[in-house]
Design an enzyme around this catalytic site. Structure first.
Site, mmCIF file in Angstrom:
data_model
loop_
_atom_site.group_PDB
_atom_site.id
_atom_site.type_symbol
_atom_site.label_atom_id
_atom_site.label_comp_id
_atom_site.label_asym_id
_atom_site.label_seq_id
_atom_site.Cartn_x
_atom_site.Cartn_y
_atom_site.Cartn_z
ATOM 1 N N GLY A 226 0.809 -1.221 0.000
ATOM 2 C CA GLY A 226 0.000 0.000 0.000
ATOM 3 C C GLY A 226 0.836 1.261 0.000
ATOM 4 N N GLY A 252 1.732 3.287 -9.193
ATOM 5 C CA GLY A 252 2.170 4.528 -8.539
ATOM 6 C C GLY A 252 1.505 5.734 -9.165
ATOM 7 C CG ASP A 253 2.337 6.318 -13.111
ATOM 8 O OD1 ASP A 253 2.529 5.562 -14.070
ATOM 9 O OD2 ASP A 253 3.256 6.797 -12.418
#
Ligand code: TA6
Length: 309
Positions: A226, A252-253
């Site tokens: 997470g 991540g994006d």
């Protein structure tokens, strides 16, 4: 509205194999997914899928640049790119059934000083209609290492929120303009401080160091574990439920896209973290890059745990 900025855009090609990679042989690709890529375009697609008004900006060039714009049209994402002489790059993500994802990232074409100057001159106008601006990924060769520092300052001079998601010297220089939020992963933290992360205690220690520079939201993406958030209200860990991962590229994006949506909606930090962890997990369930099924996000969020540390 959210404007996403991608200076080093890419045609992202996800190759799904049905057999393990064997070097030196001819590997047949079972499924190929092409998408408008570069981190900021994954951000744009995910923010759009989360219901935000989005505009994609940055630099594109050549036939790949035209193809990228046509892909965005198919995604229903408005765009306003500056066109450069070089050819927009391609980035390959090979998914081996026995291993997972391996990415091959082209460096991208050179950008001339004149092209950089022209972009910076236009940038204030590009972002004028947006409340939140995201700046993501590597910068093309030829651009100054302080390009993101200059862009963050331009956004802040307009009194807007800005998320910077990059690495190395670009992150180091960009921090000097105090963006609203940064989202380094563990590798990017190690590169920034020239250290090795051995535990969650280390993650918190270095995230706090960044927070103490005046950055209101410091998010450390932790892959399947997470993310960690350091903000004025405290330190929070967001943990996703176990899922069957298909393609982690773009997670991540996706987290950045979710944070942009949360900041635009003025959500509470812990609620944005919960939302972002669910969005990133939903992206991992898709064979494509930087996309998600909102219904899966809404299922996952029920089982995301937020712990105040
Ligand atoms: O984060 C995944 C990804 O956006 C890929 O889709 C690929 O475009 C790559 O990162 C680009 O990374 P870079 O750091 O070169 O901007």
């Amino acid at each position: 509205m959210i404007t996403t900025v991608t200076l080093n855009a890419s045609i992202d090609k996800a190759y799904h194999l049905t057999q393990r990679i064997e070097n030196g042989t001819v590997m047949r690709v079972a499924n190929t997914y092409n998408s408008a890529g570069g981190k900021g375009l994954n951000v744009a697609r995910v923010a759009r899928l989360c219901g935000a008004d989005v505009k994609a900006a940055g630099l594109v060039g050549g036939y790949n640049g035209q193809y990228l714009e046509s892909l965005l049209e198919s995604d229903g994402i408005p765009f306003e790119f500056e066109h450069i002489n070089g050819e927009t790059r391609s980035c390959i993500n090979i998914l081996d059934p026995g291993y997972g994802s391996t990415e091959y990232l082209e460096a991208g074409c050179d950008v001339t000083p004149e092209e950089e100057t022209a972009f910076l001159k236009k940038f204030p106008e590009i972002i004028i209609d947006s409340d939140v601006i995201t700046i993501s990924g590597s910068a093309p060769n030829g651009m100054g290492k302080d390009i993101y520092q200059k862009m963050v300052q331009i956004v802040k001079d307009q009194g807007k929120k800005v998320i910077l998601d990059t690495s190395g010297e670009y992150l180091e220089e960009g921090l000097k303009s105090i963006p609203t939020m940064v989202k380094p992963n563990k590798d990017e933290i190690e590169m920034l401080f020239n250290i090795k992360i051995h535990s969650q205690i280390d993650v918190i220690k270095y995230a706090r160091k960044i927070y103490e520079k005046g950055i209101p939201y410091v998010v450390i993406s932790l892959g399947g574990d997470g993310a960690l958030l350091v903000c004025e209200k405290g330190i929070y860990q967001g943990r996703p439920p176990e899922i069957e991962v298909v393609n982690t590229v773009g997670c991540g994006d996706s987290m950045v896209g979710a944070f942009a949506v949360g900041l635009e909606r003025n959500m509470e930090p812990e609620d944005i973290l919960k939302y972002a962890v669910a969005v990133a997990s939903a992206n991992a369930l898709s064979p494509k890059t930087g996309t998600l099924e909102p219904v899966k996000r809404d299922e996952i969020i029920q089982n995301v745990k937020i712990i105040k540390l």
